[in-house]
Scaffold this motif. Structure first.
Motif, PDB file in Angstrom:
ATOM      1  N   ARG A   1       0.940   3.785  -3.142  1.00 49.13           N
ATOM      2  CA  ARG A   1       0.445   5.139  -2.887  1.00 49.13           C
ATOM      3  C   ARG A   1       1.476   6.188  -3.293  1.00 49.13           C
ATOM      4  O   ARG A   1       1.149   7.168  -3.984  1.00 49.13           O
TER       5      ARG A   1
ATOM      6  N   ASP B   1      -2.859   2.754  -8.726  1.00 49.63           N
ATOM      7  CA  ASP B   1      -4.145   2.401  -8.129  1.00 49.63           C
ATOM      8  C   ASP B   1      -4.524   1.012  -8.622  1.00 49.63           C
ATOM      9  O   ASP B   1      -5.253   0.852  -9.604  1.00 49.63           O
TER      10      ASP B   1
ATOM     11  N   ASP C   1       0.826  -1.211   0.000  1.00 46.93           N
ATOM     12  CA  ASP C   1       0.000   0.000   0.000  1.00 46.93           C
ATOM     13  C   ASP C   1       0.861   1.263   0.000  1.00 46.93           C
ATOM     14  O   ASP C   1       0.574   2.219  -0.727  1.00 46.93           O
TER      15      ASP C   1
ATOM     16  N   GLU D   1      -5.095  -3.403  -7.376  1.00 44.00           N
ATOM     17  CA  GLU D   1      -5.335  -4.368  -6.302  1.00 44.00           C
ATOM     18  C   GLU D   1      -4.420  -5.568  -6.532  1.00 44.00           C
ATOM     19  O   GLU D   1      -4.439  -6.189  -7.603  1.00 44.00           O
TER      20      GLU D   1
END
Length: 220
Positions: free
Chosen positions: A65, A70, A61, A72
């Motif tokens: 970031r 962006d 993450d 998964e």
């Protein structure tokens, strides 16, 4: 040829009741790595995998970031760390060991080395996972990276050092020696050909420079 990048999690919470979460410094390390990758023009990979530990996901993450990605990630159990606490309990039942220590890093890593070497020699009765099973699932994670031009994985020192040991075809005892060298948030790179995988980079820390080394360079 495919490029596989495997990142060790950033600093977790050593000595805390819950080790499996990043420390405040660990969050900064993961974001610093993502920013460094972006600044250096490192392309975001085609696929991303994480292990099932919280520290793996939190490291991903922070990197994503800071990079501005962006996405998964996919979860692969082959990237999970071996259960050292469970191994140590089984080792203590198998033979007389000194009382375990908490909070003492040097003693912790001496216990880790002795326990892992005994595990590799099948000297620990009823371990939470056999060494052969651990090796097999790490090999599965390596194989999962095939077929893509670029893959990134987030894992732990034991699983990553096992990957390196397998690729180098080194003796089993080299795994723990590699693991004890691995820095938090370190980058390891492999080149995967059609018939073989090659080590391309070990224990790299592009987020660390001369100005921030005293803070950012950690091993546990």
């Amino acid at each position: 040829m495919g490029l596989l990048t495997v990142i060790r999690h950033a600093q977790a919470s050593f000595g805390a009741a819950n080790y499996d979460q990043l420390s405040p410094l660990g969050h900064r390390q993961s974001e610093a790595l993502g920013a460094a990758m972006k600044a250096q023009g490192v392309a975001w990979p085609d696929r991303v995998f994480v292990g099932e530990q919280v520290r793996h996901r939190e490291t991903f993450d922070g990197v994503a970031r800071a990079y501005g990605a962006d996405v998964e990630p996919e979860v692969h159990p082959g990237l999970n760390e071996f259960d050292f606490g469970g191994l140590l309990e089984a080792h203590e039942k198998s033979e007389s060991l000194p009382e375990r220590t908490t909070g003492d890093r040097a003693a912790h890593f001496r216990q880790l080395k002795a326990t892992v070497l005994a595990w590799q020699r099948d000297e620990i009765s009823s371990p939470p996972e056999t060494f052969a099973a651990f090796v097999g699932r790490v090999q599965d994670a390596l194989e999962a990276a095939r077929g893509a031009d670029s893959v990134m994985m987030f894992s732990s020192g034991g699983a990553i050092s096992q990957m390196i040991r397998l690729v180098l075809n080194a003796p089993a005892d080299q795994q723990i020696l590699l693991q004890l060298q691995m820095k938090n948030c370190a980058v390891n790179r492999f080149v995967q050909g059609r018939n073989a995988t090659y080590l391309h980079g070990f224990n790299e820390t592009p987020h660390i420079d001369a100005l921030n080394a005293s803070e950012m360079l950690t091993y546990s």
